[in-house]
Design an enzyme around this catalytic site. Structure first.
Site, PDB file in Angstrom:
ATOM      1  CB  SER A   1      44.690  46.210   6.130  1.00 49.63           C
ATOM      2  OG  SER A   1      44.857  45.924   7.501  1.00 49.63           O
TER       3      SER A   1
ATOM      4  CE  LYS B   1      46.008  42.660   8.310  1.00 47.02           C
ATOM      5  NZ  LYS B   1      45.231  43.731   8.992  1.00 47.02           N
TER       6      LYS B   1
ATOM      7  CB  SER C   1      42.605  46.895   9.443  1.00 50.71           C
ATOM      8  OG  SER C   1      43.136  47.979   8.732  1.00 50.71           O
TER       9      SER C   1
END
Length: 462
Positions: free
Chosen positions: A149, A74, A173
């Site tokens: 997220s 990520k 997230s």
């Protein structure tokens, strides 16, 4: 919208693919090439990738549990030689000089990193959308949000481009995009994996790293592999969980959030059907309502605003030309909210820390809590866009993200699992289990039980 094919990468989860590589049935280089091609085949529709990267033959572990398995990091976590953009247009990121501590732990499992996935600006939003760029789209329905997220990671895994990807969770997230995309998303106990370099310096550490996967055994195998790299001596070991134990559990049931947000009909159905399945299997499920301070939501929002304020102050350390005026509407709104309420910060922190006591009381007599992940089903693209006026946007976010933040504040482990039902349009609905600190084995136990009882819906069958 998916990339599944009738081959090793399409047939296997991460554990199965690693076993096929070890047996010599398929080569790691071939798998990496095939995965990179799959990623590119869906990227023009999903917009999940921040940047592509050539595999580093010196990285990873040849004997790791996922040796040769393609994956992504990520884009809020440093990977040596790659810029870390945090989903923001407010600065130009520099190439990282070294891997972040968790990135080293992730690489120790043997994964082959093919690049970095997109996230909303600084991970603040539960939907991976932007003011001036394409949103990350849900492979089940590209008109819907992939969550946030860790939306980029979830979209690639759900689409079959890679079987496992890095994610992290500071308010939901990992679990939110897993619920939106029909994946398994386990947020470990605070301190279970190597601490997040940024969040451990904050007055309240909310963030825990992990992965999103399509199978329970992949999530279990990741935890076991991560533990071989580093184990927190203050927590009981997890080890490798390989299936249900047959243990009968007492499970507390929440259909509405402790602070009064009511879940919608489709979400309630997914949770109640999960509860009924557990009762048929011999578990005890009974209603419970944690006595959370009614100011929790406002306090969490103030702390969220503090994080945006701190980024605005320190952002120049992230890259070149940082300008907080270029932060998106959600980030700016959170910062302004904090500036209006900053004098109450000591009380906010004190009350948030006390949440641990009230939440622990809900586990007296219960092994797990079962609830929705989100208060309503996956919204359309645009509903949670940072271009929406802040007062409307934050009202929508708080009506959506009503369950997940408590586990971040308290530090308890929590798991999003695909529910037994879908929306009328065929979209996945996630259900969530939460446990006492250090009780990941219990979460994996119930997850294996439900997965074996009713295999998860597959995107290729939709």
């Amino acid at each position: 919208m998916h990339a599944f094919r009738d081959d090793a990468l399409g047939e296997h989860d991460a554990v199965g693919l690693a076993e096929a590589i070890r047996r010599g049935e398929v080569g790691a280089a071939e798998v990496a090439r095939d995965a990179a091609e799959r990623v590119r085949s869906v990227e023009d529709r999903l917009h999940a990738v921040q940047l592509h990267a050539a595999p580093d033959p010196a990285a990873g572990g040849a004997a790791g549990a996922f040796a040769g398995v393609p994956s992504f990091v990520k884009d809020n976590t440093d990977r040596r030689g790659l810029p870390t953009g945090h989903g923001s247009a407010a600065f130009t990121p520099r190439a990282a000089r070294r891997d972040a501590p968790f990135a080293r732990q992730f690489l120790s499992t043997g994964v082959t990193v093919l690049g970095k996935t997109r996230l909303p600006e600084f991970g603040f939003s539960p939907s991976t959308e932007f003011e001036a760029a394409e949103p990350v789209r849900n492979p089940w329905n590209t008109g819907r949000s992939a969550g946030g997220s860790s939306g980029g990671s979830a979209a690639l895994v759900a689409a079959g481009a890679v079987p496992i990807a890095h994610a992290n969770d500071g308010g939901g997230s990992i679990r939110i995009p897993s619920a939106c995309c029909g994946l398994v998303g386990l947020k470990p106990t605070r301190g279970r994996v190597v601490p997040n370099a940024q969040s451990r310096q904050l007055p309240l550490d909310l963030v825990t790293d992990g992965v999103v996967t399509r199978s329970v055994r992949d999530s279990a195998a990741f935890l076991a592999a991560a533990e071989r790299y580093w184990r927190n001596p203050g927590l009981p070991p997890v080890g490798l969980v390989e299936g249900p134990s047959g243990r009968r559990l007492r499970i507390g049931l929440l259909l509405d959030s402790p602070n009064g947000v009511r879940s919608d009909a489709a979400t309630r159905e997914a949770v109640t059907e999960t509860a009924a399945a557990l009762e048929r299997l011999g578990h005890t499920v009974e209603p419970v309502r944690p006595a959370i301070d009614p100011r929790f939501t406002a306090d969490f929002l103030t702390y969220w605003g503090l994080l945006s304020f701190l980024i605005g102050v320190t952002g120049r350390t992230l890259g070149d030309g940082f300008d907080r005026r270029r932060m998106d509407g959600l980030s700016r709104g959170l910062r302004e909210t904090y500036l209006e309420n900053w004098r109450g910060t000591p009380g906010v922190l004190r009350r948030l820390r006390r949440t641990k006591e009230a939440y622990a009381a809900a586990f007296r007599g219960h092994d797990l809590l079962l609830s929705p992940v989100l208060a309503h089903t996956t919204p359309p693209i645009g509903h949670l866009s940072p271009a929406v006026p802040y007062p409307t946007l934050i009202e929508r976010i708080l009506a959506y993200v009503a369950f997940t933040p408590i586990d971040n504040v308290v530090g308890t482990p929590s798991l999003s699992l695909p529910g037994p039902t879908t929306t009328a349009e065929g979209l996945p609905i996630g259900v969530m289990f939460s446990a006492r600190p250090g009780a990941e084995r219990t979460l994996l136990d119930v997850a294996f039980t439900l997965e074996s009882e009713r295999p998860f819906h597959r995107i290729q069958d939709a």
